[in-house]
Design a protein around this motif. Structure first.
Motif, PDB file in Angstrom:
ATOM      1  N   ALA A   1      28.853  17.912   6.533  1.00  0.00           N
ATOM      2  CA  ALA A   1      28.967  16.607   5.554  1.00  0.00           C
ATOM      3  C   ALA A   1      27.696  16.753   4.806  1.00  0.00           C
ATOM      4  N   PRO A   2      28.041  16.479   3.246  1.00  0.00           N
ATOM      5  CA  PRO A   2      27.028  16.627   2.360  1.00  0.00           C
ATOM      6  C   PRO A   2      25.495  15.990   2.582  1.00  0.00           C
ATOM      7  N   LYS A   3      24.285  16.245   2.520  1.00  0.00           N
ATOM      8  CA  LYS A   3      23.137  15.530   2.533  1.00  0.00           C
ATOM      9  C   LYS A   3      22.997  14.586   1.195  1.00  0.00           C
ATOM     10  N   ALA A   4      21.771  14.143   1.125  1.00  0.00           N
ATOM     11  CA  ALA A   4      21.468  13.266  -0.074  1.00  0.00           C
ATOM     12  C   ALA A   4      21.196  14.250  -1.283  1.00  0.00           C
ATOM     13  N   PRO A   5      21.485  13.711  -2.506  1.00  0.00           N
ATOM     14  CA  PRO A   5      21.169  14.875  -3.542  1.00  0.00           C
ATOM     15  C   PRO A   5      19.947  15.249  -3.527  1.00  0.00           C
ATOM     16  N   GLY A   6      19.785  16.482  -3.859  1.00  0.00           N
ATOM     17  CA  GLY A   6      18.394  17.337  -3.995  1.00  0.00           C
ATOM     18  C   GLY A   6      17.900  17.870  -2.605  1.00  0.00           C
ATOM     19  N   GLU A   7      18.625  17.557  -1.623  1.00  0.00           N
ATOM     20  CA  GLU A   7      18.261  18.187  -0.379  1.00  0.00           C
ATOM     21  C   GLU A   7      18.884  19.405  -0.231  1.00  0.00           C
TER      22      GLU A   7
ATOM     23  N   GLY B   1      28.163  12.021 -10.288  1.00  0.00           N
ATOM     24  CA  GLY B   1      27.319  12.849 -11.131  1.00  0.00           C
ATOM     25  C   GLY B   1      26.091  13.253  -9.998  1.00  0.00           C
ATOM     26  N   ALA B   2      25.104  12.771 -10.244  1.00  0.00           N
ATOM     27  CA  ALA B   2      23.788  13.058  -9.334  1.00  0.00           C
ATOM     28  C   ALA B   2      23.676  12.002  -8.538  1.00  0.00           C
ATOM     29  N   GLU B   3      24.346  10.764  -8.666  1.00  0.00           N
ATOM     30  CA  GLU B   3      24.041   9.427  -7.960  1.00  0.00           C
ATOM     31  C   GLU B   3      24.764   9.424  -6.785  1.00  0.00           C
ATOM     32  N   GLY B   4      24.421   8.990  -5.745  1.00  0.00           N
ATOM     33  CA  GLY B   4      25.098   8.553  -4.264  1.00  0.00           C
ATOM     34  C   GLY B   4      25.239   9.984  -3.611  1.00  0.00           C
ATOM     35  N   THR B   5      25.932   9.885  -2.621  1.00  0.00           N
ATOM     36  CA  THR B   5      25.921  11.288  -1.757  1.00  0.00           C
ATOM     37  C   THR B   5      27.530  11.513  -1.541  1.00  0.00           C
ATOM     38  N   ALA B   6      27.856  12.906  -1.985  1.00  0.00           N
ATOM     39  CA  ALA B   6      29.202  13.326  -1.902  1.00  0.00           C
ATOM     40  C   ALA B   6      30.127  13.067  -0.784  1.00  0.00           C
ATOM     41  N   SER B   7      31.334  13.247  -0.526  1.00  0.00           N
ATOM     42  CA  SER B   7      32.077  13.059   0.517  1.00  0.00           C
ATOM     43  C   SER B   7      32.093  14.235   1.236  1.00  0.00           C
ATOM     44  N   ARG B   8      32.401  15.369   0.696  1.00  0.00           N
ATOM     45  CA  ARG B   8      32.749  16.679   1.593  1.00  0.00           C
ATOM     46  C   ARG B   8      32.458  18.023   0.495  1.00  0.00           C
ATOM     47  N   TYR B   9      32.476  19.100   1.117  1.00  0.00           N
ATOM     48  CA  TYR B   9      32.322  20.216   0.448  1.00  0.00           C
ATOM     49  C   TYR B   9      33.520  21.056   0.411  1.00  0.00           C
TER      50      TYR B   9
ATOM     51  N   VAL C   1      34.547   9.634 -12.091  1.00  0.00           N
ATOM     52  CA  VAL C   1      33.337  10.303 -12.214  1.00  0.00           C
ATOM     53  C   VAL C   1      33.111  11.441 -11.205  1.00  0.00           C
ATOM     54  N   PRO C   2      33.138  12.653 -11.256  1.00  0.00           N
ATOM     55  CA  PRO C   2      33.254  13.525 -10.271  1.00  0.00           C
ATOM     56  C   PRO C   2      31.688  13.796  -9.938  1.00  0.00           C
ATOM     57  N   PRO C   3      31.416  14.571  -8.582  1.00  0.00           N
ATOM     58  CA  PRO C   3      30.010  15.087  -8.215  1.00  0.00           C
ATOM     59  C   PRO C   3      29.733  15.943  -9.364  1.00  0.00           C
ATOM     60  N   ALA C   4      28.258  15.972  -9.643  1.00  0.00           N
ATOM     61  CA  ALA C   4      27.623  16.999 -10.484  1.00  0.00           C
ATOM     62  C   ALA C   4      27.964  18.236  -9.870  1.00  0.00           C
ATOM     63  N   GLN C   5      27.542  19.431 -11.016  1.00  0.00           N
ATOM     64  CA  GLN C   5      27.755  20.711 -10.166  1.00  0.00           C
ATOM     65  C   GLN C   5      26.695  21.144  -9.325  1.00  0.00           C
TER      66      GLN C   5
ATOM     67  N   ALA D   1      23.120  29.020   0.816  1.00  0.00           N
ATOM     68  CA  ALA D   1      22.135  28.007   0.639  1.00  0.00           C
ATOM     69  C   ALA D   1      22.467  27.451  -0.587  1.00  0.00           C
ATOM     70  N   TRP D   2      22.264  26.116  -0.525  1.00  0.00           N
ATOM     71  CA  TRP D   2      22.187  25.434  -2.034  1.00  0.00           C
ATOM     72  C   TRP D   2      21.653  23.909  -2.054  1.00  0.00           C
ATOM     73  N   LEU D   3      21.429  23.327  -3.299  1.00  0.00           N
ATOM     74  CA  LEU D   3      21.066  21.948  -3.373  1.00  0.00           C
ATOM     75  C   LEU D   3      22.025  21.040  -3.382  1.00  0.00           C
ATOM     76  N   ALA D   4      22.043  19.722  -2.528  1.00  0.00           N
ATOM     77  CA  ALA D   4      23.229  18.812  -2.312  1.00  0.00           C
ATOM     78  C   ALA D   4      23.194  18.306  -3.797  1.00  0.00           C
ATOM     79  N   THR D   5      24.335  18.160  -4.278  1.00  0.00           N
ATOM     80  CA  THR D   5      24.402  16.908  -5.305  1.00  0.00           C
ATOM     81  C   THR D   5      24.954  15.752  -5.203  1.00  0.00           C
TER      82      THR D   5
END
Length: 565
Positions: free
Chosen positions: A221-227, A188-196, A159-163, A180-184
């Motif tokens: 490193a990525p932040k929590a989803p939605g930040e 999907g939209a769950e958990g915190t991604a590893s890197r960008y 399951v990859p991270p969401a777009q 600027a962008w919103l963290a995924t």
């Protein structure tokens, strides 16, 4: 002669926090830990128990030295309580080294354990001299029966991270781009991604051209989803259009779909400085100076530079660089006046002119005893050190009532426990006061206090000022008096003893008399020369001297008067 360190007979400290945990491993895959289970492949190798021992690195005391890290360890274990058997006859034994620092976490993995068996572990450390520590605490571990066939096989993470959403870019002047962008999420939209991963190109980026685009380095490193995430991409060329694409990856390398490609065009090269900061103010606020100014209206503002000048300084110095239109300055001394000015810098690096200076007086807060006089002290400050005259001058202004007897000055060096009185007597009166100390104290850092004495026996001790007396250094201070009708004093300081010479020439460039030679010492030197008796100057007029004392070299100009003038 350097004395050798005594022989090392001290043993390292014993380890007292040895612990053992169990892992069940198939091949290189962890399929069961003491705290629970993870997935395993159906065709994984046969599972085996592994003991993981952990402890903190002990210290190795050294004679007449600081403690060092131990050189290595010996771990031994048995299938029964090790305290019941001989340390020299274990079931398992391993010797290993470790580079860790004192107190750093250490670990060791022990293989070859049997199922459904209890184990006991002990550890000793040794130093470079071969001294062994006492035995560690006993660590116990129970290996259960083999039930790994009952563990569910692992399922790969597919399951990859969401777009990534809201990916935008804005030019910051001619050489930077704000992204600027919103963290995924991770799955999907769950958990915190590893890197960008972010890449750029001067042409449009698609899934097909992603691999050939250039990488943007330095992403956090990525932040929590939605930040909200942000990044400033610097070092760009002016008047250039950049295409950027972004995706997130999880710990297994699954990548999100590419975010909508964003485009930013940098501006033309900017050589215009921002406007001068306005409405600068400085106020004393109990324990600091609060400096503030109006925010700059410039759209490409990068930061402000805050400058400060003390009352005894000619030029301001840069105090801090900040993005906020305010600064709290706590590094001020009581009794002094400070001057603040501000300039602005844009993203292209252009600096505005400095604002007009604003001033603030830091008040002196005295420490009083019963019966202290009613005194106010202002503008306490040192004059620049008079190296030539070998003296230090301290001035202040006072407003005092009839209960003041006088003032005295105290001084304390850094190595002294308490200040001592250095003024030869009391300084009397209202208004300006002047204290002169001569000769200068030895090189070092000193605090000077002014104490006001009252008629009722009390006193007020005002906040001290700090002054540093420099170590000896090479410097020419001058020749005095000039004009002269008699002897001349040549004054200089030296970092080391050096030969000294003086040649005197008349206005036509002809040397007058013989060259004078001497020897200077470390520190302040004063050489008294009679130009008429020692050099042979016979008539009044202008003469020139070439003075050399090691690295100190100076051309002098003397105006010699006739006797009686």
């Amino acid at each position: 002669m350097t004395q050798p360190f005594p022989p090392d007979t001290l043993a390292p400290e014993a380890v007292d926090d040895l612990s053992a945990t169990l892992e069940i491993v198939a091949g290189d895959t962890l399929i069961l830990a003491r705290s629970g289970a993870t997935a395993a492949e159906n065709d994984a190798p046969t599972a085996r128990p592994v003991a993981v021992l952990r402890w903190l690195a002990p210290a190795d005391p050294r004679p007449d030295q600081e403690p060092e890290v131990v050189a290595g360890y010996r771990m031994r274990w048995a299938e029964v309580g090790l305290e019941e058997i001989d340390w020299d006859s274990p079931a398992g034994d391993t010797l290993f080294t470790s580079p860790s620092l004192i107190g750093a976490p250490e670990s060791l993995r022990v293989e070859g354990l049997a199922w459904e068996t209890d184990y006991r572990f002990l550890l000793v450390s040794y130093d470079e001299a071969g001294n062994e520590s006492p035995l560690s605490n006993l660590a116990a571990l129970s290996v259960p029966a083999d039930t790994t066939d009952d563990i569910d096989p692992p399922q790969p993470d597919t399951v990859p991270p969401a777009q990534i959403e809201a990916f935008e870019a804005f030019a910051l002047g001619a050489s930077s781009v704000q992204l600027a962008w919103l963290a995924t999420g991770d799955d999907g939209a769950e958990g915190t991604a590893s890197r960008y991963q972010m890449r750029w190109s001067l042409t449009a980026i698609t899934v097909e051209t992603w691999a050939t685009a250039d990488t943007v380095a330095g992403l956090s490193a990525p932040k929590a989803p939605g930040e909200t995430e942000s990044f400033v991409w610097t070092g760009r060329a002016p008047a250039t259009t950049y295409h950027l694409a972004l995706r997130a990856l999880d710990e297994d390398g699954n990548g999100s779909p590419l975010a909508s490609v964003t485009v930013a065009t940098t501006g033309e090269e900017d050589s215009s400085p921002p406007a001068v900061p306005q409405q600068v103010a400085a106020l004393w606020a109990a324990d600091h100076v609060q400096v503030s100014w109006s925010p700059s209206p410039e759209p490409d503002l990068a930061e402000y530079h805050v400058f400060r000048r003390r009352q005894d300084e000619v030029a301001p110095v840069l105090l801090i660089q900040t993005v906020s239109p305010a600064h709290s300055d706590g590094s001020v001394a009581a009794g002094l006046t400070y001057y603040y000015s501000i300039c602005a810098r844009d993203v292209a690096g252009n600096l505005s002119a400095r604002s007009e200076e604003v001033e603030v007086l830091v008040p002196v807060v005295p420490i009083g005893t019963p019966g202290a006089p009613d005194v106010t002290l202002n503008d306490m400050a040192f004059e620049p050190i008079d190296w030539r005259g070998d003296r230090l001058t301290l001035r202040w202004d006072t407003e005092a009532g009839d209960d003041l007897v006088g003032f005295r000055v105290l001084r304390q060096a850094e190595h002294e426990d308490a200040p001592r009185v250095v003024s030869p007597g009391l300084l009397y009166g209202d208004g300006e006061q002047v204290f002169i100390e001569s000769p200068l104290p030895p090189a070092g850092r000193y605090q000077y206090w002014v104490e006001a004495l009252g008629v009722e026996g009390g006193s007020l001790l005002f906040d001290p000022l700090v002054v540093a007396i420099a170590s000896e250094f090479d410097q020419f201070w001058g020749a005095f008096p000039n004009p002269t009708a008699g002897p001349v004093r040549v004054v200089w300081s030296a970092a080391q003893a050096t030969p000294v010479e003086l040649r005197v020439y008349d206005a036509s460039g002809r040397q007058v008399g013989a060259t004078l030679f001497g020897l200077g010492t470390v520190g302040r030197n004063e050489w008294t020369i009679d130009l008429k008796q020692q050099v042979g100057v016979e008539t009044a007029g202008i003469y020139y001297g070439r003075f050399v004392a090691g690295p100190v070299r100076e051309t002098l100009r003397f105006l010699v008067l006739r006797n009686g003038r």
